[in-house]
Write a protein that holds these residues in place. Structure first.
Motif, PDB file in Angstrom:
ATOM      1  N   GLN A  82       0.813  -1.214   0.000  1.00 44.93           N
ATOM      2  CA  GLN A  82       0.000   0.000   0.000  1.00 44.93           C
ATOM      3  C   GLN A  82       0.850   1.269   0.000  1.00 44.93           C
ATOM      4  O   GLN A  82       0.432   2.296  -0.533  1.00 44.93           O
ATOM      5  N   ARG A  83       2.035   1.204   0.566  1.00 50.78           N
ATOM      6  CA  ARG A  83       2.864   2.410   0.707  1.00 50.78           C
ATOM      7  C   ARG A  83       3.161   3.087  -0.626  1.00 50.78           C
ATOM      8  O   ARG A  83       3.200   4.297  -0.699  1.00 50.78           O
ATOM      9  N   ALA A  84       3.387   2.323  -1.651  1.00 49.08           N
ATOM     10  CA  ALA A  84       3.776   2.910  -2.940  1.00 49.08           C
ATOM     11  C   ALA A  84       2.716   2.691  -4.011  1.00 49.08           C
ATOM     12  O   ALA A  84       3.012   2.727  -5.192  1.00 49.08           O
ATOM     13  N   ARG A  85       1.492   2.497  -3.610  1.00 46.24           N
ATOM     14  CA  ARG A  85       0.476   2.089  -4.581  1.00 46.24           C
ATOM     15  C   ARG A  85       0.186   3.119  -5.657  1.00 46.24           C
ATOM     16  O   ARG A  85      -0.287   2.774  -6.732  1.00 46.24           O
ATOM     17  N   ASP A  86       0.447   4.379  -5.426  1.00 53.81           N
ATOM     18  CA  ASP A  86       0.105   5.410  -6.396  1.00 53.81           C
ATOM     19  C   ASP A  86       1.273   5.858  -7.269  1.00 53.81           C
ATOM     20  O   ASP A  86       1.167   6.867  -7.956  1.00 53.81           O
ATOM     21  N   GLU A  90       1.217  -0.430 -12.235  1.00 55.62           N
ATOM     22  CA  GLU A  90       1.598  -1.767 -11.752  1.00 55.62           C
ATOM     23  C   GLU A  90       1.585  -1.825 -10.229  1.00 55.62           C
ATOM     24  O   GLU A  90       1.122  -2.806  -9.639  1.00 55.62           O
ATOM     25  N   ALA A  91       2.087  -0.777  -9.590  1.00 53.81           N
ATOM     26  CA  ALA A  91       2.097  -0.735  -8.118  1.00 53.81           C
ATOM     27  C   ALA A  91       0.671  -0.671  -7.572  1.00 53.81           C
ATOM     28  O   ALA A  91       0.363  -1.292  -6.549  1.00 53.81           O
ATOM     29  N   HIS A  92      -0.191   0.068  -8.247  1.00 53.25           N
ATOM     30  CA  HIS A  92      -1.586   0.181  -7.823  1.00 53.25           C
ATOM     31  C   HIS A  92      -2.262  -1.193  -7.876  1.00 53.25           C
ATOM     32  O   HIS A  92      -2.906  -1.628  -6.919  1.00 53.25           O
ATOM     33  N   ARG A  93      -2.096  -1.864  -8.998  1.00 59.69           N
ATOM     34  CA  ARG A  93      -2.673  -3.210  -9.153  1.00 59.69           C
ATOM     35  C   ARG A  93      -2.116  -4.159  -8.089  1.00 59.69           C
ATOM     36  O   ARG A  93      -2.875  -4.897  -7.449  1.00 59.69           O
ATOM     37  N   ALA A  95      -0.890  -3.452  -5.142  1.00 58.10           N
ATOM     38  CA  ALA A  95      -1.383  -3.097  -3.809  1.00 58.10           C
ATOM     39  C   ALA A  95      -2.779  -3.653  -3.563  1.00 58.10           C
ATOM     40  O   ALA A  95      -3.052  -4.261  -2.524  1.00 58.10           O
ATOM     41  N   PHE A  96      -3.669  -3.459  -4.533  1.00 55.31           N
ATOM     42  CA  PHE A  96      -5.049  -3.904  -4.339  1.00 55.31           C
ATOM     43  C   PHE A  96      -5.181  -5.415  -4.422  1.00 55.31           C
ATOM     44  O   PHE A  96      -5.871  -6.025  -3.601  1.00 55.31           O
ATOM     45  N   THR A  97      -4.548  -6.050  -5.388  1.00 58.62           N
ATOM     46  CA  THR A  97      -4.685  -7.507  -5.488  1.00 58.62           C
ATOM     47  C   THR A  97      -4.013  -8.204  -4.313  1.00 58.62           C
ATOM     48  O   THR A  97      -4.493  -9.243  -3.860  1.00 58.62           O
ATOM     49  N   THR A  98      -2.942  -7.631  -3.787  1.00 56.47           N
ATOM     50  CA  THR A  98      -2.309  -8.197  -2.588  1.00 56.47           C
ATOM     51  C   THR A  98      -3.255  -8.124  -1.406  1.00 56.47           C
ATOM     52  O   THR A  98      -3.392  -9.085  -0.640  1.00 56.47           O
ATOM     53  N   TRP A  99      -3.931  -6.991  -1.262  1.00 65.70           N
ATOM     54  CA  TRP A  99      -4.880  -6.864  -0.144  1.00 65.70           C
ATOM     55  C   TRP A  99      -6.073  -7.794  -0.328  1.00 65.70           C
ATOM     56  O   TRP A  99      -6.456  -8.512   0.592  1.00 65.70           O
TER      57      TRP A  99
END
Length: 122
Positions: A82-86, A90-93, A95-99
């Motif tokens: 989540q820290r670097a999701r924005d 790729e980081a956004h995807r 972050a969300f799929t990991t959660w």
């Protein structure tokens, strides 16, 4: 005692009916504006989850799934994602799929939940 709802990256995990609001709740004094999860939520998590799971989910099973998502918010792997999701798509995807995948019942549909989040209809 007033209980603040637990929120995921897109808003409250559980929808609280308006009738359950306490008259003792203080009025809103300020709002922090954000793209998603602050001013709006595309749909309640329970509805979105039911849409992607291949089998019907009763209320007790949904509570377990939502509890899993809530616990995932404290998972160090999820927190790190989540820290670097924005910083990139790729980081956004990630972050969300990991959660989403932190709830065992959602691991195989994490990509489907992310597709919902990104769909123009939402």
């Amino acid at each position: 005692m007033h209980r603040i709802p637990v929120c995921g990256p897109e808003g409250p995990l559980r929808v609280r009916p308006d009738a359950s609001r306490s008259a003792a709740e203080p009025p809103v004094r300020a709002v922090l504006f954000d793209f998603s999860g602050t001013l709006f939520q595309i749909r309640p998590y329970a509805d979105r989850i039911r849409d992607v799971l291949p089998q019907p989910v009763d209320d007790a099973a949904m509570e377990r799934i939502l509890n899993g998502l809530e616990a995932g918010l404290a998972d160090p792997v999820v927190v790190a994602a989540q820290r670097a999701r924005d910083v990139s798509p790729e980081a956004h995807r990630h972050a969300f799929t990991t959660w989403y995948a932190s709830a065992p019942e959602l691991a195989r549909v994490a990509d489907d939940l992310y597709a919902q989040l990104r769909s123009p209809a939402n």
